[in-house]
Design a protein around this motif. Structure first.
Motif, mmCIF file in Angstrom:
data_model
loop_
_atom_site.group_PDB
_atom_site.id
_atom_site.type_symbol
_atom_site.label_atom_id
_atom_site.label_comp_id
_atom_site.label_asym_id
_atom_site.label_seq_id
_atom_site.Cartn_x
_atom_site.Cartn_y
_atom_site.Cartn_z
ATOM 1 N N GLU A 177 0.866 -1.179 0.000
ATOM 2 C CA GLU A 177 0.000 0.000 0.000
ATOM 3 C C GLU A 177 0.898 1.222 0.000
ATOM 4 O O GLU A 177 1.779 1.358 0.846
ATOM 5 N N MET A 178 0.688 2.081 -0.983
ATOM 6 C CA MET A 178 1.523 3.270 -1.124
ATOM 7 C C MET A 178 0.908 4.446 -0.413
ATOM 8 O O MET A 178 -0.268 4.426 -0.036
ATOM 9 N N LYS A 179 1.677 5.481 -0.216
ATOM 10 C CA LYS A 179 1.194 6.642 0.528
ATOM 11 C C LYS A 179 0.044 7.334 -0.194
ATOM 12 O O LYS A 179 -0.737 8.044 0.432
ATOM 13 N N ASN A 180 -0.097 7.110 -1.517
ATOM 14 C CA ASN A 180 -1.208 7.729 -2.245
ATOM 15 C C ASN A 180 -2.467 6.865 -2.199
ATOM 16 O O ASN A 180 -3.458 7.169 -2.851
ATOM 17 N N GLY A 181 -2.442 5.771 -1.444
ATOM 18 C CA GLY A 181 -3.627 4.934 -1.289
ATOM 19 C C GLY A 181 -3.701 3.766 -2.247
ATOM 20 O O GLY A 181 -4.530 2.869 -2.080
ATOM 21 N N VAL A 182 -2.847 3.744 -3.273
ATOM 22 C CA VAL A 182 -2.868 2.639 -4.234
ATOM 23 C C VAL A 182 -2.369 1.365 -3.560
ATOM 24 O O VAL A 182 -1.342 1.373 -2.883
ATOM 25 N N GLU A 183 -3.117 0.273 -3.751
ATOM 26 C CA GLU A 183 -2.694 -1.016 -3.208
ATOM 27 C C GLU A 183 -2.420 -1.967 -4.362
ATOM 28 O O GLU A 183 -3.252 -2.109 -5.255
ATOM 29 N N LEU A 184 -1.261 -2.609 -4.342
ATOM 30 C CA LEU A 184 -0.899 -3.552 -5.393
ATOM 31 C C LEU A 184 -0.607 -4.919 -4.782
ATOM 32 O O LEU A 184 0.242 -5.044 -3.892
ATOM 33 N N LEU A 185 -1.310 -5.937 -5.280
ATOM 34 C CA LEU A 185 -1.078 -7.306 -4.850
ATOM 35 C C LEU A 185 -0.144 -7.947 -5.861
ATOM 36 O O LEU A 185 -0.395 -7.880 -7.062
ATOM 37 N N GLY A 186 0.952 -8.524 -5.404
ATOM 38 C CA GLY A 186 1.871 -9.140 -6.349
ATOM 39 C C GLY A 186 2.864 -10.045 -5.656
ATOM 40 O O GLY A 186 2.876 -10.160 -4.432
ATOM 41 N N GLU A 187 3.704 -10.654 -6.482
ATOM 42 C CA GLU A 187 4.738 -11.535 -5.974
ATOM 43 C C GLU A 187 5.989 -10.691 -5.775
ATOM 44 O O GLU A 187 6.431 -9.995 -6.687
ATOM 45 N N LEU A 188 6.571 -10.737 -4.585
ATOM 46 C CA LEU A 188 7.778 -9.959 -4.308
ATOM 47 C C LEU A 188 8.938 -10.554 -5.086
ATOM 48 O O LEU A 188 9.411 -11.652 -4.790
ATOM 49 N N PRO A 244 -4.174 -4.967 -9.206
ATOM 50 C CA PRO A 244 -4.588 -3.896 -8.293
ATOM 51 C C PRO A 244 -5.687 -4.394 -7.356
ATOM 52 O O PRO A 244 -6.586 -5.123 -7.763
ATOM 53 N N VAL A 245 -5.594 -4.001 -6.099
ATOM 54 C CA VAL A 245 -6.589 -4.391 -5.112
ATOM 55 C C VAL A 245 -7.837 -3.527 -5.247
ATOM 56 O O VAL A 245 -8.961 -4.002 -5.204
ATOM 57 N N ASN A 246 -7.623 -2.207 -5.424
ATOM 58 C CA ASN A 246 -8.772 -1.314 -5.616
ATOM 59 C C ASN A 246 -8.891 -0.926 -7.081
ATOM 60 O O ASN A 246 -8.669 0.218 -7.444
ATOM 61 N N ALA A 247 -9.265 -1.893 -7.923
ATOM 62 C CA ALA A 247 -9.339 -1.685 -9.371
ATOM 63 C C ALA A 247 -10.375 -0.632 -9.748
ATOM 64 O O ALA A 247 -10.202 0.086 -10.730
ATOM 65 N N ASP A 248 -11.447 -0.525 -8.952
ATOM 66 C CA ASP A 248 -12.503 0.433 -9.292
ATOM 67 C C ASP A 248 -12.022 1.868 -9.149
ATOM 68 O O ASP A 248 -12.390 2.733 -9.949
#
Lengths: 95, 94
Positions: free
Chosen positions: B18-29, B45-49
């Protein structure tokens, strides 16, 4: 040994960061930038106050249409970057 | 270097950044460096909408300084080891 390490940690509180070490494996309350609060078990931290918390509840205070609302989220294990941390404390007594 | 080591052990595991701008990315590290910059593979993306522009993203590099949280699975970490390592780091600094 682990007990010796713990004893030495308790005795060696020289810097403010050493107070954080006393809370390892305990519940902590973390106030963060962006009107956020975290409550979780402190598992790891460093001198930047990067942390790993377990069984976390995040509370976000937001202004929606002029009204202040609270939103809560739960995470089982969370890395928190130190530069968002404002303060770390044992949980407030009323919780 | 504590968290650098922790994240190295998490390479290949699924995380949510989760980035400071609110974007959440689900992925493989995929990888991490000493600044805790991360590279994620197979990103969803977690919040695709809220952020439709991320739909075509597959892999990315995220600057460590823009991260707010990284969500992990309890099973991917050993809490006793983490606590021990933290105590050692704290005593090294003294």
């Amino acid at each position: 040994s682990l007990a010796e390490l713990r004893e030495r940690a308790m005795a060696a509180v020289k810097q403010p960061v050493d107070l954080v070490a006393l809370s390892l494996d305990e519940r902590v309350f973390v106030k963060c930038r962006g009107d956020r609060e975290l409550r979780g078990t402190l598992h790891a931290f460093d001198q930047h106050l990067n942390m790993i918390l377990g069984d976390v509840e995040e509370t976000i205070r937001e202004e929606v249409d002029g009204k202040t609302t609270e939103r809560k989220r739960e995470k089982e294990m969370l890395f928190v970057r130190g530069d968002v941390v404002i303060l770390i404390s044992p949980p407030v007594a009323t919780q | 270097m504590l968290f650098f080591s922790v994240f190295k052990t998490l390479e290949g595991k699924e995380v949510v950044v989760e980035m400071k701008n609110g974007v959440e990315l689900l992925g493989e590290l995929h990888s991490v460096d000493q600044y805790l910059n991360v590279k994620l593979n197979n990103v969803r993306p977690v919040n695709a909408d809220r952020f439709p522009q991320l739909a075509s993203l597959r892999n990315c590099f995220i600057r460590g300084s823009v991260v707010r949280y990284i969500s992990l699975s309890k099973s991917d970490v050993d809490v006793a080891l983490l606590q021990d390592a933290s105590r050692r780091e704290a005593m090294k600094a003294n």
